[in-house]
Design an enzyme around this catalytic site. Structure first.
Site, mmCIF file in Angstrom:
data_model
loop_
_atom_site.group_PDB
_atom_site.id
_atom_site.type_symbol
_atom_site.label_atom_id
_atom_site.label_comp_id
_atom_site.label_asym_id
_atom_site.label_seq_id
_atom_site.Cartn_x
_atom_site.Cartn_y
_atom_site.Cartn_z
ATOM 1 N N TYR A 53 0.831 -1.198 0.000
ATOM 2 C CA TYR A 53 0.000 0.000 0.000
ATOM 3 C C TYR A 53 0.872 1.256 0.000
ATOM 4 O O TYR A 53 1.652 1.494 0.925
ATOM 5 C CB TYR A 53 -0.961 0.013 1.204
ATOM 6 N N HIS A 111 0.419 -11.876 0.902
ATOM 7 C CA HIS A 111 -0.648 -11.060 0.292
ATOM 8 C C HIS A 111 -1.478 -11.859 -0.721
ATOM 9 O O HIS A 111 -2.685 -11.724 -0.802
ATOM 10 C CB HIS A 111 -0.025 -9.820 -0.351
HETATM 11 P P1 NDP Z 1 -13.787 -0.808 1.828
HETATM 12 O O1 NDP Z 1 -14.881 -1.727 1.431
HETATM 13 O O2 NDP Z 1 -13.339 -0.766 3.236
HETATM 14 O O3 NDP Z 1 -14.198 0.655 1.348
HETATM 15 C C1 NDP Z 1 -13.381 1.768 1.539
HETATM 16 C C2 NDP Z 1 -14.133 2.977 1.004
HETATM 17 O O4 NDP Z 1 -15.342 3.130 1.758
HETATM 18 C C3 NDP Z 1 -13.375 4.283 1.158
HETATM 19 O O5 NDP Z 1 -13.624 5.025 -0.010
HETATM 20 C C4 NDP Z 1 -14.035 4.947 2.364
HETATM 21 O O6 NDP Z 1 -14.016 6.357 2.267
HETATM 22 C C5 NDP Z 1 -15.455 4.443 2.236
HETATM 23 N N1 NDP Z 1 -16.156 4.358 3.527
HETATM 24 C C6 NDP Z 1 -15.671 3.914 4.688
HETATM 25 N N2 NDP Z 1 -16.621 3.945 5.642
HETATM 26 C C7 NDP Z 1 -17.739 4.436 5.044
HETATM 27 C C8 NDP Z 1 -19.046 4.717 5.500
HETATM 28 N N3 NDP Z 1 -19.399 4.492 6.762
HETATM 29 N N4 NDP Z 1 -19.943 5.221 4.623
HETATM 30 C C9 NDP Z 1 -19.597 5.434 3.318
HETATM 31 N N5 NDP Z 1 -18.366 5.184 2.826
HETATM 32 C C10 NDP Z 1 -17.449 4.691 3.682
HETATM 33 O O7 NDP Z 1 -12.593 -1.096 0.823
HETATM 34 P P2 NDP Z 1 -11.073 -1.494 0.909
HETATM 35 O O8 NDP Z 1 -10.786 -2.104 -0.409
HETATM 36 O O9 NDP Z 1 -10.255 -0.380 1.380
HETATM 37 O O10 NDP Z 1 -11.007 -2.715 1.960
HETATM 38 C C11 NDP Z 1 -10.750 -2.551 3.340
HETATM 39 C C12 NDP Z 1 -9.338 -2.970 3.700
HETATM 40 O O11 NDP Z 1 -9.111 -4.341 3.407
HETATM 41 C C13 NDP Z 1 -8.248 -2.257 2.875
HETATM 42 O O12 NDP Z 1 -8.089 -0.908 3.244
HETATM 43 C C14 NDP Z 1 -7.082 -3.160 3.118
HETATM 44 O O13 NDP Z 1 -6.531 -2.918 4.398
HETATM 45 C C15 NDP Z 1 -7.753 -4.535 3.043
HETATM 46 N N6 NDP Z 1 -7.704 -5.119 1.690
HETATM 47 C C16 NDP Z 1 -6.968 -6.267 1.501
HETATM 48 C C17 NDP Z 1 -6.858 -6.842 0.265
HETATM 49 C C18 NDP Z 1 -6.044 -8.078 0.094
HETATM 50 O O14 NDP Z 1 -5.759 -8.474 -1.052
HETATM 51 N N7 NDP Z 1 -5.647 -8.744 1.161
HETATM 52 C C19 NDP Z 1 -7.525 -6.273 -0.929
HETATM 53 C C20 NDP Z 1 -8.342 -5.116 -0.610
HETATM 54 C C21 NDP Z 1 -8.415 -4.587 0.640
HETATM 55 P P3 NDP Z 1 -13.064 7.278 3.187
HETATM 56 O O15 NDP Z 1 -11.702 6.672 3.199
HETATM 57 O O16 NDP Z 1 -13.147 8.597 2.504
HETATM 58 O O17 NDP Z 1 -13.647 7.325 4.584
#
Ligand code: NDP
Length: 279
Positions: A53, A111
């Site tokens: 990241y 990962h």
């Molecule tokens: P999420 O499903 O957590 O969504 C993140 C998005 O949702 C951001 O744009 C955030 O905005 C928004 N958001 C957060 N809370 C709210 C809310 N209450 N209402 C509306 N919008 C909201 O996606 P991710 O893909 O980031 O997944 C979460 C985590 O999982 C990652 O950050 C990472 O740590 C992990 N991950 C791991 C992977 C792997 O291959 N192992 C792949 C993908 C993710 P804002 O930031 O502006 O608040």
């Protein structure tokens, strides 16, 4: 905060915080670290990050958020498959420890599976564990057949988690991977619990109807939906403090059988094996 037990019995918060997309922009680092700190104060003290990241930038944000309170946190980071060799894993781990400004990673994940044999990666993880650099290790994006293979390699039984995509529009793991992991006592860490590109999932009429009944938001329903399973850890990412507050409150939202049935009707559970969804 509800907890989930790792194999071995230690418990971690069922609801944590993701960090993908954090650390990309220097001007945003303070805001992102503040958001993580608020989340920690609200009980989401498990933080998921990765060397990938922002090329290590997200780990730097985690270091800032954890300053002065490292012992309260359960830090998860991940090694890239290209670094997952016997010598590459310890080197990558040292770089992560430096960026995280800590002496140990609580849970270190592969990962995704790449070219290096799982046996080699596991041997490297076990050596790091013996040296106290990591406390547990696990994997990410491994499907049931890969998990079965993993448990057959020397030391593989120590796997402490499988982190995979899981939300109402991506629920193929319910057919086999989730029950398989549960039967082996291995928690599933649900990534992208809000669907990553949130507009589509959070616009779901079913999620919105359930949210209206509970006077909560569709995001809170999506998080509570993942957490309904006792072996699931959810790691939504939020850099916006209003989102952080909302997400933390979802930990106590209980969905009823009628809510779950309404969600099932619109986001159907798998009726057969599906290949593991990835982001
Ligand atoms: P999420 O499903 O957590 O969504 C993140 C998005 O949702 C951001 O744009 C955030 O905005 C928004 N958001 C957060 N809370 C709210 C809310 N209450 N209402 C509306 N919008 C909201 O996606 P991710 O893909 O980031 O997944 C979460 C985590 O999982 C990652 O950050 C990472 O740590 C992990 N991950 C791991 C992977 C792997 O291959 N192992 C792949 C993908 C993710 P804002 O930031 O502006 O608040």
């Amino acid at each position: 905060m509800r907890t989930v037990a790792l194999p071995g019995g230690e418990t971690v918060p069922a609801l944590g915080q993701g960090t993908w997309n954090m650390g990309e922009n220097r001007g945003e680092i303070r805001r992102e670290a503040d958001a993580l700190r608020l989340g920690i104060d609200l009980g989401m003290s498990l933080i998921d990050t990765a060397e990938m990241y922002a090329n290590g930038g997200a780990e730097t944000v985690v270091a800032e958020a954890s300053a002065g309170q490292r012992d309260k946190l359960f830090i998860v980071s991940k090694v890239l498959p290209s670094n997952a060799s016997r010598s590459g894993v310890p080197a990558a781990c040292e770089r992560s420890l430096k960026r995280l400004k800590t002496d140990r990673i609580d849970l270190y994940l592969l990962h995704w599976q790449g070219g290096h044999p799982l046996a080699e990666t596991v041997a490297a993880f076990e050596a790091l564990r013996a040296a106290g650099k990591i406390r547990y290790w696990g994997v990410s994006n491994l499907d049931t057949a890969d998990m079965t293979e993993l448990l057959e390699v020397a030391g593989g039984q120590a796997c402490a988690a499988d982190q995979v995509l899981y939300h109402p529009d991506s629920r193929g793991i319910e057919f086999d991977l989730l029950p398989w992991c549960a039967s082996h006592g291995i928690p599933i860490m649900a990534y992208s619990p809000l669907g990553h590109h949130v507009r589509r999932l959070l616009g779901s009429p079913a999620l919105r109807a359930v949210a209206r009944r509970h006077r909560v938001t569709p995001a809170q329903v999506a998080i509570a939906w993942g957490l309904r399973h006792p072996m699931v850890i959810s790691i939504p990412k939020a850099a916006d403090v209003a989102h952080v507050r909302e997400n933390a409150a979802a930990a106590t939202l209980e969905l009823t059988p009628a809510d779950l049935a309404e969600i099932d009707a619109a986001h159907q559970p798998p009726g057969r094996k599906q290949a593991l969804d990835l982001l």
